[in-house]
Design a protein around this motif. Structure first.
Motif, PDB file in Angstrom:
ATOM      1  N   UNK A 192      28.474 -12.477 -51.585  1.00 53.60           N
ATOM      2  CA  UNK A 192      27.524 -11.482 -51.746  1.00 53.60           C
ATOM      3  C   UNK A 192      26.846 -11.164 -51.263  1.00 53.60           C
ATOM      4  N   UNK A 193      26.330 -10.457 -50.791  1.00 58.50           N
ATOM      5  CA  UNK A 193      24.887  -9.699 -49.694  1.00 58.50           C
ATOM      6  C   UNK A 193      23.280  -9.345 -50.438  1.00 58.50           C
ATOM      7  N   UNK A 194      23.642  -9.582 -51.704  1.00 59.00           N
ATOM      8  CA  UNK A 194      22.376 -10.094 -51.999  1.00 59.00           C
ATOM      9  C   UNK A 194      22.327 -11.099 -53.312  1.00 59.00           C
ATOM     10  N   UNK A 195      21.620 -12.034 -53.494  1.00 64.28           N
ATOM     11  CA  UNK A 195      21.862 -13.218 -54.410  1.00 64.28           C
ATOM     12  C   UNK A 195      21.185 -12.849 -55.729  1.00 64.28           C
ATOM     13  N   UNK A 196      20.148 -12.169 -55.474  1.00 64.91           N
ATOM     14  CA  UNK A 196      19.488 -11.927 -57.143  1.00 64.91           C
ATOM     15  C   UNK A 196      20.374 -10.822 -57.532  1.00 64.91           C
ATOM     16  N   UNK A 197      21.066  -9.997 -56.938  1.00 66.80           N
ATOM     17  CA  UNK A 197      21.261  -8.921 -57.317  1.00 66.80           C
ATOM     18  C   UNK A 197      22.393  -8.716 -57.911  1.00 66.80           C
ATOM     19  N   UNK A 198      22.864  -9.975 -57.257  1.00 70.00           N
ATOM     20  CA  UNK A 198      24.208 -10.390 -57.394  1.00 70.00           C
ATOM     21  C   UNK A 198      23.896 -11.299 -59.146  1.00 70.00           C
ATOM     22  N   UNK A 199      23.725 -12.101 -59.374  1.00 72.88           N
ATOM     23  CA  UNK A 199      23.208 -12.991 -60.161  1.00 72.88           C
ATOM     24  C   UNK A 199      22.397 -12.209 -61.735  1.00 72.88           C
ATOM     25  N   UNK A 200      21.889 -10.914 -61.641  1.00 73.01           N
ATOM     26  CA  UNK A 200      21.500 -10.497 -62.420  1.00 73.01           C
ATOM     27  C   UNK A 200      22.726  -9.162 -63.050  1.00 73.01           C
ATOM     28  N   UNK A 201      23.118  -9.110 -62.167  1.00 74.94           N
ATOM     29  CA  UNK A 201      24.772  -8.334 -62.541  1.00 74.94           C
ATOM     30  C   UNK A 201      25.269  -9.150 -63.967  1.00 74.94           C
ATOM     31  N   UNK A 202      25.574  -9.782 -62.770  1.00 71.61           N
ATOM     32  CA  UNK A 202      26.563 -11.154 -63.384  1.00 71.61           C
ATOM     33  C   UNK A 202      25.840 -11.843 -65.234  1.00 71.61           C
TER      34      UNK A 202
ATOM     35  N   UNK B  41      28.270 -19.914 -58.511  1.00 75.48           N
ATOM     36  CA  UNK B  41      27.297 -19.314 -56.900  1.00 75.48           C
ATOM     37  C   UNK B  41      26.656 -18.115 -56.421  1.00 75.48           C
ATOM     38  N   UNK B  42      25.940 -17.609 -56.911  1.00 77.52           N
ATOM     39  CA  UNK B  42      26.746 -16.064 -55.304  1.00 77.52           C
ATOM     40  C   UNK B  42      25.468 -16.752 -54.112  1.00 77.52           C
ATOM     41  N   UNK B  43      26.413 -16.321 -53.088  1.00 79.51           N
ATOM     42  CA  UNK B  43      25.727 -16.820 -51.195  1.00 79.51           C
ATOM     43  C   UNK B  43      25.994 -15.538 -50.924  1.00 79.51           C
ATOM     44  N   UNK B  44      25.143 -15.725 -49.758  1.00 79.91           N
ATOM     45  CA  UNK B  44      24.839 -14.827 -49.090  1.00 79.91           C
ATOM     46  C   UNK B  44      24.276 -15.612 -47.984  1.00 79.91           C
ATOM     47  N   UNK B  45      24.814 -14.403 -46.530  1.00 81.64           N
ATOM     48  CA  UNK B  45      24.501 -15.470 -44.966  1.00 81.64           C
ATOM     49  C   UNK B  45      23.365 -14.021 -44.683  1.00 81.64           C
ATOM     50  N   UNK B  46      22.483 -15.399 -44.622  1.00 83.49           N
ATOM     51  CA  UNK B  46      21.209 -14.725 -43.606  1.00 83.49           C
ATOM     52  C   UNK B  46      21.329 -14.893 -42.169  1.00 83.49           C
ATOM     53  N   UNK B  47      21.655 -14.752 -41.731  1.00 82.28           N
ATOM     54  CA  UNK B  47      22.105 -14.701 -40.123  1.00 82.28           C
ATOM     55  C   UNK B  47      23.869 -13.953 -39.705  1.00 82.28           C
TER      56      UNK B  47
END
Length: 179
Positions: free
Chosen positions: A18-28, A72-78
């Motif tokens: 996902x692009x934003x792990x916090x937003x994805x976690x809250x939505x889930x 797990x929600x994972x985002x790539x930061x680079x």
């Protein structure tokens, strides 16, 4: 042959890129009642090989319990090549992998490779404490992550699972450091 590899161990985790792990976690949490979610920002890796070549991987993850399985929600930061970008180019997201805990990662990797599934990522969070992502995209539509049952890994699973037992929605996003 792949089904035999997967039947040997239960799926312990399902992961989404996902692009934003916090937003994805809250939505889930809102949709499925999962959580709480523990955030690990910029997970340090002592080694990262993408398809056998050294590659920097800066990623963050959110871990929560969803019934009997960790999500797990994972985002790539680079920027740069990764198993996440292999499946989802910039701007895309979706289900990325399932995780299995195996007794011997080298033997499990060998079995997957013998079945025609190349190791797309090998990374270590500490010297000798690694995980592998096996490319099962052509067969399953996603990767399969392998790791051994080390005390730190099992502690993360325990924290996430035990926090979910009495989760009442309070303090839904929590932070920890992966070392």
């Amino acid at each position: 042959m792949l089904s035999a590899l997967l039947e040997q161990r239960p799926v312990r985790q399902i992961a989404y890129f996902v692009p934003d792990i916090v937003a994805a976690a809250k939505a889930h949490m809102a949709a499925f009642g999962s959580g709480p979610f523990y955030i690990a920002d910029h997970i340090p890796l002592t080694l990262s090989l993408h398809r056998g070549q050294p590659a920097e991987l800066d990623h963050s993850s959110a871990y929560g319990q969803w019934g009997e399985v960790m999500v797990e929600f994972v985002q790539q930061n680079n920027d740069g090549p990764s198993v996440f970008r292999d499946l989802y180019p910039e701007g895309r997201q979706g289900m990325h992998h399932v995780a299995l805990i195996v007794d011997d990662i080298k033997a499990a990797v060998q079995r997957f490779e013998e079945a025609g599934h190349e190791m797309a990522l090998y990374a270590e969070v500490a010297p000798g404490v690694g995980f592998a992502m096996m490319d099962c995209v052509d067969t399953l539509g996603h990767f399969v992550e392998l790791y051994e049952p080390t005390p730190p890994l099992l502690a993360v699973y325990d924290i996430v699972r035990s926090s979910a037992r009495d989760f009442d929605g309070a303090d839904p996003i929590r932070h920890f450091t992966v070392t």
